[in-house]
Design a protein around this motif. Structure first.
Motif, PDB file in Angstrom:
ATOM      1  N   GLY A 201      16.130  40.502  43.205  1.00  0.00           N
ATOM      2  CA  GLY A 201      16.602  40.201  44.548  1.00  0.00           C
ATOM      3  C   GLY A 201      16.224  38.798  44.986  1.00  0.00           C
ATOM      4  O   GLY A 201      17.023  38.086  45.605  1.00  0.00           O
ATOM      5  N   ALA A 252      16.545  45.139  48.414  1.00  0.00           N
ATOM      6  CA  ALA A 252      15.961  44.690  47.147  1.00  0.00           C
ATOM      7  C   ALA A 252      14.602  44.041  47.365  1.00  0.00           C
ATOM      8  O   ALA A 252      13.705  44.138  46.517  1.00  0.00           O
ATOM      9  CB  ALA A 252      16.905  43.701  46.460  1.00  0.00           C
ATOM     10  N   ARG A 260      12.839  50.202  48.568  1.00  0.00           N
ATOM     11  CA  ARG A 260      13.554  49.282  47.683  1.00  0.00           C
ATOM     12  C   ARG A 260      14.575  50.033  46.826  1.00  0.00           C
ATOM     13  O   ARG A 260      14.496  51.254  46.684  1.00  0.00           O
ATOM     14  CB  ARG A 260      12.524  48.577  46.785  1.00  0.00           C
ATOM     15  N   TRP A 261      15.540  49.307  46.255  1.00  0.00           N
ATOM     16  CA  TRP A 261      16.362  49.889  45.211  1.00  0.00           C
ATOM     17  C   TRP A 261      15.430  50.368  44.107  1.00  0.00           C
ATOM     18  O   TRP A 261      14.548  49.647  43.672  1.00  0.00           O
ATOM     19  CB  TRP A 261      17.365  48.871  44.659  1.00  0.00           C
ATOM     20  N   LEU A 267      21.049  48.323  41.514  1.00  0.00           N
ATOM     21  CA  LEU A 267      21.204  47.038  42.195  1.00  0.00           C
ATOM     22  C   LEU A 267      22.348  46.248  41.570  1.00  0.00           C
ATOM     23  O   LEU A 267      23.154  45.621  42.285  1.00  0.00           O
ATOM     24  CB  LEU A 267      19.901  46.243  42.119  1.00  0.00           C
TER      25      LEU A 267
END
Length: 338
Positions: A201, A252, A260-261, A267
């Motif tokens: 990210g 991300a 978070r992912w 992602l």
């Protein structure tokens, strides 16, 4: 030093605190190679030597063309170890970033490709721990992979990489602060593959904006971040075309691991979807920038037409335009002639 083993050294292509990398040539196989040599000031440190050799063994075991492959190992006359890898000659993602932010759709394709590479690493049970633009090499695409573009990302520098089962027991904060997940910065061993998801990210955000998502110069800055903070919005760059990107990247880069992912390939799927969307909205995006008086609007439009290292399908469309014009002219002549 002109020769290492059977490899003729051509030029130094990289140097760090622990090792130097050379571009060499293998006369037996008739190919360029990369030769990584342990720095002489660390030669007497058994722990550093073992970490160096562990990197070579780990890279050798990973069966993916998204990770640089090691195919030889040896020692110099002074006893320093070296290992030999495939030479990836497309430069690094840091070279791309040196020119500033790239076209938004291209940035998302790069981010998705990186996420796919990281997912391949995780599939082998390995956490990279130091994903930065300088550690991401570029190789020519074979034209068969999804997402278009002329190059693909290859992961390199696995000196800090660990098996996922081992990562939870590490008690030292290592990595590059600007791209380091908060849980990794704590150095208490409480991190897993999602630390790499954070780094993906951060790299994607840097490709979009030309800068890291948060102002970070040390691990203290990583730890001192407000847990509820998000990176600055992309709206000043993308205007109304921002879509879901702010939320996607905020997730991300979430401070809390659970927010978070959870997987790199998840992602990747979302970044690919946003890249497709932005490609469809590219004319509107260029118009919005021009209307806003963006001084980089013309340059950005040129780069999106195929001058970046990752032009996507737009380059093919531009190449096809002359053929379409000729075809139209022939059709017109045929119809008028009748």
């Amino acid at each position: 030093m002109d020769v290492i083993g059977r490899y003729r050294l051509q030029e130094q292509v990289g140097a760090g605190a622990f090792a130097t990398v050379w571009r060499g040539y293998d006369d037996d196989l008739d190919v360029d190679v990369a030769v990584k040599v342990l720095a002489d000031n660390w030669a007497s440190r058994a722990d550093v030597r073992e970490r160096f050799l562990s990197e070579a063994r780990l890279m050798r075991r990973i069966a993916s063309d998204r990770v640089v492959r090691v195919f030889d190992l040896g020692k110099l006359p002074d006893g320093r170890p070296y290992f030999v890898m495939d030479y990836v000659d497309g430069g690094t993602l840091a070279d791309i970033l040196a020119g500033g932010p790239v076209d938004p759709a291209d940035a998302l394709w790069w981010g998705a490709d990186l996420a796919r590479a990281v997912a391949a690493l995780h599939a082998e049970g390995v956490v990279h721990r130091d994903i930065t633009p300088a550690n991401l090499l570029l190789r020519p695409s074979n034209g068969l992979e999804s997402g278009g573009g002329t190059h693909r990302i290859v992961l390199a520098d696995l000196g800090l990489a660990k098996r996922a089962a081992e990562a939870s027991g590490l008690t030292q904060a290592v990595g590059t602060p600007s791209y380091m997940a908060p849980e990794q910065g704590r150095g208490d061993g409480g991190f897993d593959e999602r630390a790499d998801v954070y780094a993906v990210g951060a790299v994607t955000y840097a490709l979009l904006t030309g800068r890291a998502p948060f102002v970070v110069s040390s691990i203290s800055d990583v730890l001192g971040r407000d847990p509820d903070s998000n990176p600055p919005s992309l709206r000043p760059l993308l205007h109304d075309a921002v879509g879901q990107l702010d939320d996607l990247l905020a997730r991300a880069l979430a401070y809390r691991v659970g927010d978070r992912w959870q997987r790199a390939d998840t992602l990747a799927e979302h970044l690919e979807a946003e890249a497709y969307r932005l490609e469809q909205e590219a004319p509107m995006l260029a118009s919005a920038r021009t209307a806003a008086g963006d001084p980089d609007a013309v340059d950005t439009t040129i780069r999106s037409a195929g001058t970046t290292a990752h032009p996507g399908r737009r380059q093919w469309v531009l190449a096809a335009l002359p053929v379409l014009f000729v075809g139209a002219a022939v059709a017109t002549w045929f119809l008028l002639g009748r």
